[in-house]
Design a protein around this motif. Structure first.
Motif, PDB file in Angstrom:
ATOM      1  N   MET A 172      32.309  54.189  87.289  1.00 34.41           N
ATOM      2  CA  MET A 172      33.227  55.151  87.920  1.00 34.41           C
ATOM      3  C   MET A 172      33.727  54.672  89.276  1.00 34.41           C
ATOM      4  O   MET A 172      34.215  55.460  90.084  1.00 34.41           O
ATOM      5  CB  MET A 172      32.583  56.539  88.054  1.00 34.41           C
ATOM      6  CG  MET A 172      32.314  57.228  86.728  1.00 34.41           C
ATOM      7  SD  MET A 172      33.833  57.561  85.779  1.00 34.41           S
ATOM      8  CE  MET A 172      34.567  58.895  86.724  1.00 34.41           C
ATOM      9  N   ASN A 173      33.629  53.361  89.538  1.00 39.32           N
ATOM     10  CA  ASN A 173      34.281  52.809  90.718  1.00 39.32           C
ATOM     11  C   ASN A 173      35.789  52.736  90.458  1.00 39.32           C
ATOM     12  O   ASN A 173      36.221  52.314  89.379  1.00 39.32           O
ATOM     13  CB  ASN A 173      33.743  51.411  91.043  1.00 39.32           C
ATOM     14  CG  ASN A 173      32.289  51.437  91.461  1.00 39.32           C
ATOM     15  OD1 ASN A 173      31.914  52.158  92.381  1.00 39.32           O
ATOM     16  ND2 ASN A 173      31.459  50.655  90.772  1.00 39.32           N
ATOM     17  N   ILE A 174      36.577  53.132  91.436  1.00 42.65           N
ATOM     18  CA  ILE A 174      38.023  53.138  91.270  1.00 42.65           C
ATOM     19  C   ILE A 174      38.550  51.717  91.395  1.00 42.65           C
ATOM     20  O   ILE A 174      38.294  51.022  92.390  1.00 42.65           O
ATOM     21  CB  ILE A 174      38.698  54.047  92.315  1.00 42.65           C
ATOM     22  CG1 ILE A 174      38.192  55.485  92.154  1.00 42.65           C
ATOM     23  CG2 ILE A 174      40.223  53.998  92.188  1.00 42.65           C
ATOM     24  CD1 ILE A 174      38.594  56.415  93.280  1.00 42.65           C
ATOM     25  N   MET A 226      42.891  51.777 101.487  1.00 45.21           N
ATOM     26  CA  MET A 226      41.450  51.553 101.356  1.00 45.21           C
ATOM     27  C   MET A 226      41.145  50.724 100.113  1.00 45.21           C
ATOM     28  O   MET A 226      40.273  49.855 100.125  1.00 45.21           O
ATOM     29  CB  MET A 226      40.713  52.895 101.313  1.00 45.21           C
ATOM     30  CG  MET A 226      40.794  53.679 102.608  1.00 45.21           C
ATOM     31  SD  MET A 226      39.842  55.227 102.591  1.00 45.21           S
ATOM     32  CE  MET A 226      38.162  54.609 102.745  1.00 45.21           C
ATOM     33  N   LEU A 227      41.883  51.000  99.054  1.00 48.96           N
ATOM     34  CA  LEU A 227      41.682  50.247  97.810  1.00 48.96           C
ATOM     35  C   LEU A 227      42.090  48.789  98.000  1.00 48.96           C
ATOM     36  O   LEU A 227      41.391  47.859  97.552  1.00 48.96           O
ATOM     37  CB  LEU A 227      42.496  50.898  96.694  1.00 48.96           C
ATOM     38  CG  LEU A 227      42.130  50.560  95.246  1.00 48.96           C
ATOM     39  CD1 LEU A 227      40.674  50.895  94.963  1.00 48.96           C
ATOM     40  CD2 LEU A 227      43.038  51.304  94.285  1.00 48.96           C
ATOM     41  N   LYS A 228      43.194  48.598  98.694  1.00 45.28           N
ATOM     42  CA  LYS A 228      43.689  47.241  98.972  1.00 45.28           C
ATOM     43  C   LYS A 228      42.679  46.451  99.802  1.00 45.28           C
ATOM     44  O   LYS A 228      42.523  45.238  99.638  1.00 45.28           O
ATOM     45  CB  LYS A 228      45.031  47.326  99.695  1.00 45.28           C
ATOM     46  CG  LYS A 228      45.719  45.999  99.926  1.00 45.28           C
ATOM     47  CD  LYS A 228      47.078  46.211 100.591  1.00 45.28           C
ATOM     48  CE  LYS A 228      47.769  44.884 100.845  1.00 45.28           C
ATOM     49  NZ  LYS A 228      49.102  45.079 101.500  1.00 45.28           N
ATOM     50  N   LYS A 230      39.616  46.697  99.569  1.00 47.40           N
ATOM     51  CA  LYS A 230      38.414  46.559  98.730  1.00 47.40           C
ATOM     52  C   LYS A 230      37.229  47.388  99.239  1.00 47.40           C
ATOM     53  O   LYS A 230      36.062  46.986  99.133  1.00 47.40           O
ATOM     54  CB  LYS A 230      38.022  45.079  98.573  1.00 47.40           C
ATOM     55  CG  LYS A 230      39.120  44.229  97.931  1.00 47.40           C
ATOM     56  CD  LYS A 230      38.635  42.860  97.546  1.00 47.40           C
ATOM     57  CE  LYS A 230      39.756  42.012  96.966  1.00 47.40           C
ATOM     58  NZ  LYS A 230      40.453  42.664  95.820  1.00 47.40           N
ATOM     59  N   GLU A 231      37.540  48.541  99.805  1.00 51.24           N
ATOM     60  CA  GLU A 231      36.471  49.490 100.129  1.00 51.24           C
ATOM     61  C   GLU A 231      35.867  50.033  98.836  1.00 51.24           C
ATOM     62  O   GLU A 231      36.539  50.111  97.803  1.00 51.24           O
ATOM     63  CB  GLU A 231      37.038  50.661 100.944  1.00 51.24           C
ATOM     64  CG  GLU A 231      37.610  50.287 102.288  1.00 51.24           C
ATOM     65  CD  GLU A 231      36.539  50.091 103.356  1.00 51.24           C
ATOM     66  OE1 GLU A 231      35.343  50.144 103.014  1.00 51.24           O
ATOM     67  OE2 GLU A 231      36.925  49.875 104.520  1.00 51.24           O
ATOM     68  N   LYS A 232      34.599  50.407  98.899  1.00 48.30           N
ATOM     69  CA  LYS A 232      33.958  50.990  97.715  1.00 48.30           C
ATOM     70  C   LYS A 232      34.455  52.418  97.551  1.00 48.30           C
ATOM     71  O   LYS A 232      34.248  53.264  98.429  1.00 48.30           O
ATOM     72  CB  LYS A 232      32.441  50.979  97.839  1.00 48.30           C
ATOM     73  CG  LYS A 232      31.745  51.475  96.571  1.00 48.30           C
ATOM     74  CD  LYS A 232      30.262  51.243  96.606  1.00 48.30           C
ATOM     75  CE  LYS A 232      29.580  51.720  95.330  1.00 48.30           C
ATOM     76  NZ  LYS A 232      30.040  51.017  94.136  1.00 48.30           N
ATOM     77  N   MET A 233      35.104  52.661  96.423  1.00 53.93           N
ATOM     78  CA  MET A 233      35.715  53.960  96.179  1.00 53.93           C
ATOM     79  C   MET A 233      35.256  54.478  94.827  1.00 53.93           C
ATOM     80  O   MET A 233      35.367  53.807  93.807  1.00 53.93           O
ATOM     81  CB  MET A 233      37.240  53.847  96.238  1.00 53.93           C
ATOM     82  CG  MET A 233      37.712  53.264  97.561  1.00 53.93           C
ATOM     83  SD  MET A 233      39.488  53.191  97.721  1.00 53.93           S
ATOM     84  CE  MET A 233      39.870  54.924  97.929  1.00 53.93           C
ATOM     85  N   LEU A 234      34.735  55.685  94.847  1.00 55.47           N
ATOM     86  CA  LEU A 234      34.097  56.272  93.671  1.00 55.47           C
ATOM     87  C   LEU A 234      34.920  57.437  93.132  1.00 55.47           C
ATOM     88  O   LEU A 234      35.446  58.238  93.899  1.00 55.47           O
ATOM     89  CB  LEU A 234      32.697  56.767  94.063  1.00 55.47           C
ATOM     90  CG  LEU A 234      31.816  57.363  92.967  1.00 55.47           C
ATOM     91  CD1 LEU A 234      31.359  56.278  92.001  1.00 55.47           C
ATOM     92  CD2 LEU A 234      30.611  58.070  93.592  1.00 55.47           C
TER      93      LEU A 234
END
Length: 400
Positions: A172-174, A226-228, A230-234
Protein backbone atom coordinates in the motif's frame (compact mmCIF):
# COMPACT_ATOMS: atom_id res chain seq x y z
CA UNK A 1 1.72 22.57 25.12
CA UNK A 2 3.06 19.50 23.34
CA UNK A 3 0.49 17.41 21.43
CA UNK A 4 1.25 14.23 19.55
CA UNK A 5 -1.37 15.05 16.92
CA UNK A 6 -3.53 18.02 15.95
CA UNK A 7 -6.20 18.24 13.24
CA UNK A 8 -6.65 21.03 10.70
CA UNK A 9 -10.13 21.20 9.19
CA UNK A 10 -10.47 23.01 5.86
CA UNK A 11 -13.86 24.72 6.04
CA UNK A 12 -13.38 27.88 3.97
CA UNK A 13 -14.68 26.79 0.57
CA UNK A 14 -17.52 28.65 -1.12
CA UNK A 15 -19.41 25.49 -2.08
CA UNK A 16 -20.44 26.95 -5.43
CA UNK A 17 -21.83 23.61 -6.65
CA UNK A 18 -24.50 23.86 -3.95
CA UNK A 19 -25.62 27.08 -5.64
CA UNK A 20 -28.45 28.82 -3.75
CA UNK A 21 -27.96 26.72 -0.60
CA UNK A 22 -24.59 28.35 0.08
CA UNK A 23 -25.46 31.88 -1.00
CA UNK A 24 -25.20 33.15 2.56
CA UNK A 25 -23.49 30.32 4.49
CA UNK A 26 -20.30 28.30 4.14
CA UNK A 27 -20.77 24.77 2.83
CA UNK A 28 -19.78 23.07 6.12
CA UNK A 29 -22.63 24.95 7.85
CA UNK A 30 -25.30 23.51 5.51
CA UNK A 31 -27.97 21.40 7.24
CA UNK A 32 -27.83 17.63 6.97
CA UNK A 33 -29.91 14.77 8.23
CA UNK A 34 -32.52 16.84 10.05
CA UNK A 35 -30.43 17.67 13.14
CA UNK A 36 -26.87 18.12 11.92
CA UNK A 37 -24.60 20.42 9.96
CA UNK A 38 -22.04 18.92 7.55
CA UNK A 39 -19.16 20.01 9.80
CA UNK A 40 -20.53 17.91 12.67
CA UNK A 41 -19.07 14.80 11.03
CA UNK A 42 -15.34 15.63 10.98
CA UNK A 43 -15.59 17.38 14.36
CA UNK A 44 -17.29 14.33 15.90
CA UNK A 45 -14.74 12.04 14.26
CA UNK A 46 -11.96 14.03 15.94
CA UNK A 47 -13.59 13.73 19.35
CA UNK A 48 -14.29 10.01 18.93
CA UNK A 49 -10.70 9.48 17.70
CA UNK A 50 -9.17 11.13 20.76
CA UNK A 51 -7.96 14.23 18.89
CA UNK A 52 -8.68 17.15 21.22
CA UNK A 53 -7.04 20.03 19.31
CA UNK A 54 -8.65 21.15 16.06
CA UNK A 55 -8.03 24.23 13.93
CA UNK A 56 -11.02 25.13 11.72
CA UNK A 57 -9.89 27.21 8.74
CA UNK A 58 -12.74 29.47 7.65
CA UNK A 59 -13.02 32.05 4.90
CA UNK A 60 -16.22 32.23 2.85
CA UNK A 61 -19.35 33.50 4.69
CA UNK A 62 -17.97 32.40 8.08
CA UNK A 63 -20.42 34.12 10.43
CA UNK A 64 -22.99 31.33 10.82
CA UNK A 65 -20.31 28.63 10.89
CA UNK A 66 -18.34 30.46 13.58
CA UNK A 67 -21.48 31.01 15.63
CA UNK A 68 -22.46 27.35 15.28
CA UNK A 69 -19.08 26.02 16.42
CA UNK A 70 -18.92 28.46 19.33
CA UNK A 71 -16.68 27.19 22.11
CA UNK A 72 -16.74 23.63 20.76
CA UNK A 73 -18.63 22.35 23.78
CA UNK A 74 -21.10 20.29 21.71
CA UNK A 75 -18.20 18.11 20.50
CA UNK A 76 -16.31 18.18 23.83
CA UNK A 77 -13.73 20.40 22.15
CA UNK A 78 -13.68 23.24 24.67
CA UNK A 79 -10.57 22.21 26.57
CA UNK A 80 -8.25 24.91 27.91
CA UNK A 81 -5.28 22.78 26.77
CA UNK A 82 -6.51 22.32 23.22
CA UNK A 83 -10.06 22.51 21.94
CA UNK A 84 -11.40 23.94 18.69
CA UNK A 85 -9.98 27.15 17.23
CA UNK A 86 -11.48 29.24 14.42
CA UNK A 87 -8.68 30.27 12.04
CA UNK A 88 -9.71 32.90 9.46
CA UNK A 89 -7.15 34.58 7.19
CA UNK A 90 -5.52 37.49 9.01
CA UNK A 91 -3.24 40.42 8.35
CA UNK A 92 0.20 40.25 9.91
CA UNK A 93 3.06 42.77 10.03
CA UNK A 94 4.31 41.45 6.69
CA UNK A 95 0.87 41.65 5.11
CA UNK A 96 -1.65 38.94 4.50
CA UNK A 97 -4.12 37.51 2.00
CA UNK A 98 -7.09 35.25 1.58
CA UNK A 99 -6.29 31.56 1.57
CA UNK A 100 -5.10 30.88 -1.98
CA UNK A 101 -5.52 27.11 -1.83
CA UNK A 102 -5.68 24.21 0.59
CA UNK A 103 -1.91 24.12 1.11
CA UNK A 104 -1.64 27.89 1.52
CA UNK A 105 -4.37 27.76 4.16
CA UNK A 106 -2.22 25.43 6.28
CA UNK A 107 0.93 27.44 5.49
CA UNK A 108 -0.67 30.62 6.82
CA UNK A 109 -1.33 28.78 10.09
CA UNK A 110 2.09 27.23 10.65
CA UNK A 111 2.47 29.30 13.82
CA UNK A 112 -0.77 27.82 15.20
CA UNK A 113 0.43 24.25 14.59
CA UNK A 114 3.89 25.00 15.97
CA UNK A 115 2.27 26.24 19.17
CA UNK A 116 1.39 22.60 19.93
CA UNK A 117 4.66 21.16 18.51
CA UNK A 118 2.90 18.03 17.16
CA UNK A 119 4.55 14.98 15.67
CA UNK A 120 1.61 14.50 13.30
CA UNK A 121 -1.02 16.66 11.64
CA UNK A 122 -4.33 15.33 10.30
CA UNK A 123 -5.73 17.40 7.41
CA UNK A 124 -9.51 17.15 6.94
CA UNK A 125 -12.20 18.56 4.67
CA UNK A 126 -15.41 20.10 5.95
CA UNK A 127 -17.76 18.79 3.26
CA UNK A 128 -17.80 15.01 3.70
CA UNK A 129 -20.36 12.74 5.39
CA UNK A 130 -18.64 9.75 7.02
CA UNK A 131 -17.49 8.18 10.27
CA UNK A 132 -13.81 7.37 10.61
CA UNK A 133 -11.39 6.61 13.43
CA UNK A 134 -8.43 8.86 12.61
CA UNK A 135 -6.37 7.31 15.42
CA UNK A 136 -6.14 4.05 13.45
CA UNK A 137 -4.91 5.97 10.43
CA UNK A 138 -2.31 7.78 12.55
CA UNK A 139 -1.18 4.42 13.97
CA UNK A 140 -0.74 3.01 10.45
CA UNK A 141 1.23 6.12 9.49
CA UNK A 142 3.54 5.73 12.52
CA UNK A 143 4.04 2.00 11.96
CA UNK A 144 5.00 2.54 8.33
CA UNK A 145 7.32 5.43 9.15
CA UNK A 146 5.57 7.44 6.44
CA UNK A 147 5.90 11.14 5.69
CA UNK A 148 2.34 11.22 4.39
CA UNK A 149 -0.62 8.85 4.62
CA UNK A 150 -3.68 9.34 2.42
CA UNK A 151 -7.06 7.80 3.16
CA UNK A 152 -8.36 6.07 0.02
CA UNK A 153 -11.36 4.10 -1.05
CA UNK A 154 -12.36 2.21 -4.16
CA UNK A 155 -14.76 4.08 -6.43
CA UNK A 156 -16.53 2.88 -9.57
CA UNK A 157 -14.17 3.04 -12.53
CA UNK A 158 -16.52 5.38 -14.38
CA UNK A 159 -16.19 7.90 -11.52
CA UNK A 160 -12.41 7.63 -11.05
CA UNK A 161 -11.60 10.64 -13.26
CA UNK A 162 -13.36 12.90 -10.72
CA UNK A 163 -10.83 12.14 -7.96
CA UNK A 164 -7.16 12.13 -7.13
CA UNK A 165 -6.17 8.55 -8.00
CA UNK A 166 -3.44 6.42 -6.37
CA UNK A 167 -1.43 3.54 -7.72
CA UNK A 168 0.05 1.40 -4.94
CA UNK A 169 2.39 -1.55 -4.46
CA UNK A 170 1.68 -4.72 -2.47
CA UNK A 171 2.38 -2.90 0.82
CA UNK A 172 0.00 0.00 0.00
CA UNK A 173 2.92 2.35 -0.62
CA UNK A 174 1.87 5.00 -3.13
CA UNK A 175 3.82 4.69 -6.39
CA UNK A 176 1.84 7.13 -8.54
CA UNK A 177 -0.65 9.91 -7.99
CA UNK A 178 -2.80 11.63 -10.61
CA UNK A 179 -5.23 14.47 -9.89
CA UNK A 180 -8.50 13.82 -11.80
CA UNK A 181 -6.86 11.81 -14.62
CA UNK A 182 -8.69 11.43 -17.94
CA UNK A 183 -7.52 7.81 -18.15
CA UNK A 184 -7.12 6.53 -14.57
CA UNK A 185 -4.75 3.64 -13.93
CA UNK A 186 -6.50 2.72 -10.68
CA UNK A 187 -9.80 3.21 -8.91
CA UNK A 188 -8.27 3.97 -5.50
CA UNK A 189 -9.46 7.51 -4.87
CA UNK A 190 -8.14 10.04 -2.38
CA UNK A 191 -10.75 11.06 0.20
CA UNK A 192 -8.96 14.34 0.95
CA UNK A 193 -8.00 13.03 4.40
CA UNK A 194 -4.27 13.14 5.14
CA UNK A 195 -1.88 12.38 7.98
CA UNK A 196 1.48 14.12 7.72
CA UNK A 197 4.59 14.03 9.84
CA UNK A 198 4.66 17.72 10.76
CA UNK A 199 8.37 18.33 10.10
CA UNK A 200 8.01 16.97 6.56
CA UNK A 201 4.80 18.85 5.83
CA UNK A 202 6.21 22.12 7.14
CA UNK A 203 9.18 21.78 4.78
CA UNK A 204 7.04 21.13 1.72
CA UNK A 205 4.56 23.89 2.58
CA UNK A 206 7.40 26.39 2.85
CA UNK A 207 8.89 25.30 -0.48
CA UNK A 208 5.48 25.38 -2.14
CA UNK A 209 4.81 28.92 -0.92
CA UNK A 210 8.10 30.03 -2.47
CA UNK A 211 7.10 28.65 -5.90
CA UNK A 212 5.33 31.41 -7.87
CA UNK A 213 3.87 28.85 -10.29
CA UNK A 214 2.22 26.70 -7.62
CA UNK A 215 -1.54 26.55 -7.15
CA UNK A 216 -0.86 25.97 -3.43
CA UNK A 217 -2.99 22.84 -3.40
CA UNK A 218 -2.42 19.49 -1.69
CA UNK A 219 -3.61 17.36 -4.59
CA UNK A 220 -1.98 19.39 -7.34
CA UNK A 221 1.27 20.39 -5.65
CA UNK A 222 2.16 19.04 -2.19
CA UNK A 223 1.40 15.36 -2.83
CA UNK A 224 3.10 15.24 -6.28
CA UNK A 225 6.16 17.07 -4.91
CA UNK A 226 6.53 14.64 -2.01
CA UNK A 227 6.13 11.69 -4.36
CA UNK A 228 8.70 13.15 -6.74
CA UNK A 229 11.13 13.51 -3.84
CA UNK A 230 10.59 9.80 -3.06
CA UNK A 231 9.13 10.39 0.38
CA UNK A 232 7.49 7.34 1.93
CA UNK A 233 3.80 7.74 1.21
CA UNK A 234 1.18 5.29 2.38
CA UNK A 235 -2.38 4.67 1.18
CA UNK A 236 -4.78 3.84 4.01
CA UNK A 237 -7.81 1.91 2.81
CA UNK A 238 -11.20 3.06 4.11
CA UNK A 239 -14.20 0.76 3.66
CA UNK A 240 -17.07 2.50 5.44
CA UNK A 241 -19.67 4.96 4.19
CA UNK A 242 -18.23 8.18 2.72
CA UNK A 243 -19.75 10.80 0.48
CA UNK A 244 -18.55 14.16 -0.76
CA UNK A 245 -21.69 16.30 -0.48
CA UNK A 246 -20.40 19.13 -2.63
CA UNK A 247 -23.19 18.89 -5.20
CA UNK A 248 -26.97 19.18 -4.92
CA UNK A 249 -27.48 15.60 -6.07
CA UNK A 250 -24.89 14.14 -3.68
CA UNK A 251 -26.34 16.12 -0.76
CA UNK A 252 -29.81 14.79 -1.54
CA UNK A 253 -28.40 11.25 -2.03
CA UNK A 254 -26.66 11.29 1.35
CA UNK A 255 -29.83 12.40 3.12
CA UNK A 256 -31.73 9.57 1.45
CA UNK A 257 -28.95 7.12 2.37
CA UNK A 258 -29.48 8.02 6.02
CA UNK A 259 -32.97 6.50 5.72
CA UNK A 260 -31.73 3.21 4.23
CA UNK A 261 -30.81 0.53 6.78
CA UNK A 262 -28.26 -1.06 4.42
CA UNK A 263 -26.44 2.11 3.28
CA UNK A 264 -23.80 1.99 6.02
CA UNK A 265 -24.70 5.48 7.25
CA UNK A 266 -25.96 4.61 10.72
CA UNK A 267 -26.41 7.80 12.75
CA UNK A 268 -27.97 5.96 15.69
CA UNK A 269 -24.80 4.05 16.56
CA UNK A 270 -23.99 4.93 20.18
CA UNK A 271 -20.44 3.59 19.80
CA UNK A 272 -19.60 6.41 17.36
CA UNK A 273 -21.99 9.30 18.05
CA UNK A 274 -22.27 12.31 15.77
CA UNK A 275 -22.56 15.35 18.01
CA UNK A 276 -24.40 18.56 17.13
CA UNK A 277 -25.53 21.77 18.77
CA UNK A 278 -28.82 21.23 20.54
CA UNK A 279 -31.94 22.87 19.13
CA UNK A 280 -33.99 25.19 21.34
CA UNK A 281 -37.45 24.04 20.29
CA UNK A 282 -40.37 22.09 21.79
CA UNK A 283 -40.94 18.41 21.09
CA UNK A 284 -42.29 17.52 17.66
CA UNK A 285 -46.06 17.30 17.28
CA UNK A 286 -47.35 14.44 15.15
CA UNK A 287 -51.03 14.93 14.34
CA UNK A 288 -53.59 12.14 14.77
CA UNK A 289 -54.45 12.04 11.04
CA UNK A 290 -50.93 12.33 9.64
CA UNK A 291 -48.89 9.65 7.85
CA UNK A 292 -45.13 9.45 8.48
CA UNK A 293 -43.24 6.63 6.75
CA UNK A 294 -39.48 5.96 6.67
CA UNK A 295 -38.62 9.55 7.55
CA UNK A 296 -36.60 11.60 10.03
CA UNK A 297 -38.02 14.61 11.84
CA UNK A 298 -36.78 16.93 14.55
CA UNK A 299 -37.77 19.12 17.48
CA UNK A 300 -40.29 21.83 16.78
CA UNK A 301 -41.83 20.03 13.79
CA UNK A 302 -45.62 20.01 13.39
CA UNK A 303 -46.77 17.26 11.04
CA UNK A 304 -50.42 16.91 10.10
CA UNK A 305 -49.95 15.80 6.48
CA UNK A 306 -48.11 12.96 4.72
CA UNK A 307 -44.33 12.61 4.98
CA UNK A 308 -42.64 9.65 3.32
CA UNK A 309 -38.94 8.86 2.79
CA UNK A 310 -37.98 12.41 3.72
CA UNK A 311 -35.75 14.33 6.13
CA UNK A 312 -37.21 17.25 8.09
CA UNK A 313 -35.07 19.68 10.08
CA UNK A 314 -36.34 21.54 13.14
CA UNK A 315 -39.43 23.79 13.20
CA UNK A 316 -40.93 22.46 9.96
CA UNK A 317 -44.71 22.62 9.48
CA UNK A 318 -46.54 20.19 7.18
CA UNK A 319 -50.24 21.00 7.18
CA UNK A 320 -53.07 18.49 6.76
CA UNK A 321 -53.45 17.42 3.13
CA UNK A 322 -49.86 18.33 2.22
CA UNK A 323 -47.45 15.68 0.89
CA UNK A 324 -43.67 15.58 1.32
CA UNK A 325 -42.05 12.72 -0.60
CA UNK A 326 -38.33 11.87 -1.03
CA UNK A 327 -37.38 15.40 -0.01
CA UNK A 328 -35.10 17.28 2.36
CA UNK A 329 -36.61 20.24 4.24
CA UNK A 330 -34.24 22.63 6.01
CA UNK A 331 -35.20 24.43 9.28
CA UNK A 332 -38.31 26.57 9.45
CA UNK A 333 -40.04 25.41 6.24
CA UNK A 334 -43.82 25.67 6.05
CA UNK A 335 -45.84 23.48 3.65
CA UNK A 336 -49.48 24.52 3.43
CA UNK A 337 -52.48 22.26 2.88
CA UNK A 338 -52.71 20.63 -0.53
CA UNK A 339 -49.09 21.37 -1.50
CA UNK A 340 -46.91 18.51 -2.79
CA UNK A 341 -43.12 18.41 -2.56
CA UNK A 342 -41.38 15.53 -4.31
CA UNK A 343 -37.68 14.82 -4.79
CA UNK A 344 -36.60 18.27 -3.67
CA UNK A 345 -34.31 20.18 -1.30
CA UNK A 346 -36.14 23.11 0.31
CA UNK A 347 -33.94 25.77 1.89
CA UNK A 348 -34.29 27.30 5.34
CA UNK A 349 -37.38 29.38 6.03
CA UNK A 350 -39.17 28.65 2.73
CA UNK A 351 -42.96 29.01 2.61
CA UNK A 352 -44.84 26.73 0.21
CA UNK A 353 -48.40 27.97 -0.23
CA UNK A 354 -51.54 25.89 -0.85
CA UNK A 355 -51.76 23.47 -3.76
CA UNK A 356 -48.22 24.05 -5.03
CA UNK A 357 -46.46 21.24 -6.89
CA UNK A 358 -42.70 21.28 -6.21
CA UNK A 359 -40.54 18.71 -8.02
CA UNK A 360 -41.28 15.38 -9.67
CA UNK A 361 -40.30 11.75 -9.29
CA UNK A 362 -37.74 10.31 -11.74
CA UNK A 363 -40.52 8.22 -13.29
CA UNK A 364 -42.71 11.27 -13.95
CA UNK A 365 -39.97 13.53 -15.34
CA UNK A 366 -38.07 13.05 -18.57
CA UNK A 367 -34.94 15.04 -17.76
CA UNK A 368 -34.87 14.40 -14.02
CA UNK A 369 -32.95 16.20 -11.32
CA UNK A 370 -33.47 17.34 -7.74
CA UNK A 371 -35.62 20.48 -7.46
CA UNK A 372 -34.07 23.11 -5.18
CA UNK A 373 -35.49 26.17 -3.44
CA UNK A 374 -33.13 28.73 -1.93
CA UNK A 375 -33.48 29.90 1.70
CA UNK A 376 -36.44 32.20 2.34
CA UNK A 377 -38.16 31.44 -0.97
CA UNK A 378 -41.93 32.03 -0.94
CA UNK A 379 -43.88 30.03 -3.51
CA UNK A 380 -47.35 31.37 -4.22
CA UNK A 381 -50.46 29.19 -4.14
CA UNK A 382 -50.95 26.76 -7.01
CA UNK A 383 -47.51 27.25 -8.58
CA UNK A 384 -45.92 24.28 -10.35
CA UNK A 385 -42.13 23.87 -10.31
CA UNK A 386 -40.86 20.98 -12.42
CA UNK A 387 -37.99 18.59 -11.76
CA UNK A 388 -34.40 19.88 -11.96
CA UNK A 389 -35.48 23.51 -11.49
CA UNK A 390 -33.86 25.82 -8.97
CA UNK A 391 -35.28 29.00 -7.45
CA UNK A 392 -33.30 31.60 -5.51
CA UNK A 393 -34.40 33.29 -2.30
CA UNK A 394 -36.58 35.72 -4.25
CA UNK A 395 -38.35 32.95 -6.15
CA UNK A 396 -36.54 33.60 -9.43
CA UNK A 397 -35.42 30.59 -11.48
CA UNK A 398 -31.66 30.33 -11.80
CA UNK A 399 -29.44 28.11 -13.95
CA UNK A 400 -27.46 25.24 -12.52
Amino acid sequence: MKKECVAMLLAGGQGSRLYVLTGSVAKPAVSFGGKYRIIDFPLSNCTNSGIDTVGVLTQYRPLELNSYIGSGQAWDLDSSTGGVHILPPYMGSAGGSWYKGTANAIYQNIAFVDMYDPDYVVILSGDHIYKQDYSKMVDAHKKAGAACTISVMEVPWEDASRFGIMSVDENMNITEFAEKPKEPKSNLASMGIYVFSWKALKKYLTEDEADPNSENDFGKNIIPNMLKAKEKMLAYRFEGYWKDVGTLESLWDANMDMLKPDSGLDLLDDSWPIFAQTVAAPAAFIGPECTVVNSAFNRGDVIDGTVQTSVLSQNVIVEAGAVVDHSVLFPGVTVEAGAEIRYAIVGEGCHIAKDCKIGESPEAAGDWGVTVLGPGCNVEAGKVIKAKRMLDSEGKEVAR
